[in-house]
Design an enzyme around this catalytic site. Structure first.
Site, PDB file in Angstrom:
ATOM      1  N   ASP A  19      -3.915  -3.559  -8.938  1.00 43.24           N
ATOM      2  CA  ASP A  19      -3.994  -2.386  -9.820  1.00 43.24           C
ATOM      3  C   ASP A  19      -5.177  -1.550  -9.359  1.00 43.24           C
ATOM      4  O   ASP A  19      -6.142  -1.354 -10.094  1.00 43.24           O
ATOM      5  CB  ASP A  19      -4.147  -2.831 -11.273  1.00 43.24           C
ATOM      6  CG  ASP A  19      -4.101  -1.667 -12.249  1.00 43.24           C
ATOM      7  OD1 ASP A  19      -3.571  -0.597 -11.885  1.00 43.24           O
ATOM      8  OD2 ASP A  19      -4.597  -1.825 -13.393  1.00 43.24           O
ATOM      9  N   ASP A  76     -14.031  -3.273  -0.335  1.00 40.34           N
ATOM     10  CA  ASP A  76     -12.694  -2.711  -0.174  1.00 40.34           C
ATOM     11  C   ASP A  76     -11.699  -3.872  -0.249  1.00 40.34           C
ATOM     12  O   ASP A  76     -11.762  -4.817   0.529  1.00 40.34           O
ATOM     13  CB  ASP A  76     -12.599  -2.008   1.180  1.00 40.34           C
ATOM     14  CG  ASP A  76     -11.256  -1.317   1.404  1.00 40.34           C
ATOM     15  OD1 ASP A  76     -10.223  -1.834   0.923  1.00 40.34           O
ATOM     16  OD2 ASP A  76     -11.232  -0.277   2.077  1.00 40.34           O
TER      17      ASP A  76
END
Length: 255
Positions: A136, A118
């Site tokens: 992004d 993550d």
């Protein structure tokens, strides 16, 4: 095509291939990434070319962090055309990483690595500093909450070198677009520019850590010394677009 969720809870991307291109998709209306089969390192989408406008602020980054791998368009471009840069890519979905060879993403080596994690957690704990952070991190549902929080943007700034740049891809028509821009502006104390990618639903935010009044931005027709003619031809119109945006709004940036 409906979304496919594997037993580990992550969405399973699907690869579509034509005679000229290969795409990674999560749904019928969402193309995650596209690669030219003849030119696998080419940036196919305008927003990715616009994100390379970061070279206007930091022409020769030595360290780059990328949030989100997708089909690896930015990663491949930077790996090939910024040969002195060390690149770390953080991607949460292992099924996306599993397609890296299908999209000609290089293996890990001394200056390139892909980390399955993550990104918000990675950013919160890394002690490494980067000249550029590309954010992004869209998935099939849009922008994950942990990748557009004030804390995340604060971590983006914390891991930057002085004068480093965070480059954020946003959906320009999202109901939360202004909220995210406000968060970035607050964290970076107004040192940012927002540039729309023409013909797309994207806008790109360039936020600078420790912006100073003596920053001089220049743009010329000639390519940077460290970049190939091929690469400069791809991105120079987009770099020029970012330059024009900075000139139009320089007086509005709070220093």
């Amino acid at each position: 095509m409906s979304n496919l969720t594997s037993s580990d809870g992550f969405e399973q991307p699907v690869v579509h291939e034509t005679a000229s291109a290969k795409s990674m998709v999560f749904s019928d209306i969402d193309i995650q990434s596209r690669m030219s089969l003849a030119r696998p390192d080419e940036l196919q989408f305008e927003y990715t070319r616009l994100m390379m406008g970061v070279l206007l602020f930091h022409p020769q980054p030595q360290s780059i962090l990328m949030v989100g791998l997708g089909g690896g368009s930015l990663a491949k471009f930077c790996y090939k055309h910024l040969p002195h840069a060390h690149i770390t890519v953080v991607e949460i979905n292992p099924h996306v990483i599993a397609l890296r060879h299908s999209f000609c993403i290089p293996d890990d080596d001394a200056r390139f690595r892909v980390v399955q994690m993550d990104a918000a957690e990675y950013m919160a704990h890394t002690e490494q500093k980067f000249d550029v952070v590309f954010a992004d991190g869209f998935d099939q549902h849009g922008l994950p909450e942990q990748l557009c929080s004030t804390q995340f943007y604060d971590d983006c700034r914390r891991v930057l070198t002085s004068g480093g740049v965070t480059v954020v891809n946003l959906h320009r028509f999202s109901a939360f677009r202004d909220v995210y821009v406000d968060r970035i502006e607050s964290v970076f104390e107004g040192a940012l520019w927002v540039v729309n990618a023409p013909g797309t639903t994207n806008c790109v935010v360039f936020a600078i850590n420790a912006l100073t009044r003596d920053l001089k931005l220049t743009f010329g027709k000639h390519k940077p010394v460290h970049m190939s003619d091929e690469a400069w031809l791809q991105i120079s119109p987009s770099v020029a677009r970012v330059f024009l945006a900075t000139q139009a709004s320089m007086q509005d940036v709070h220093l």
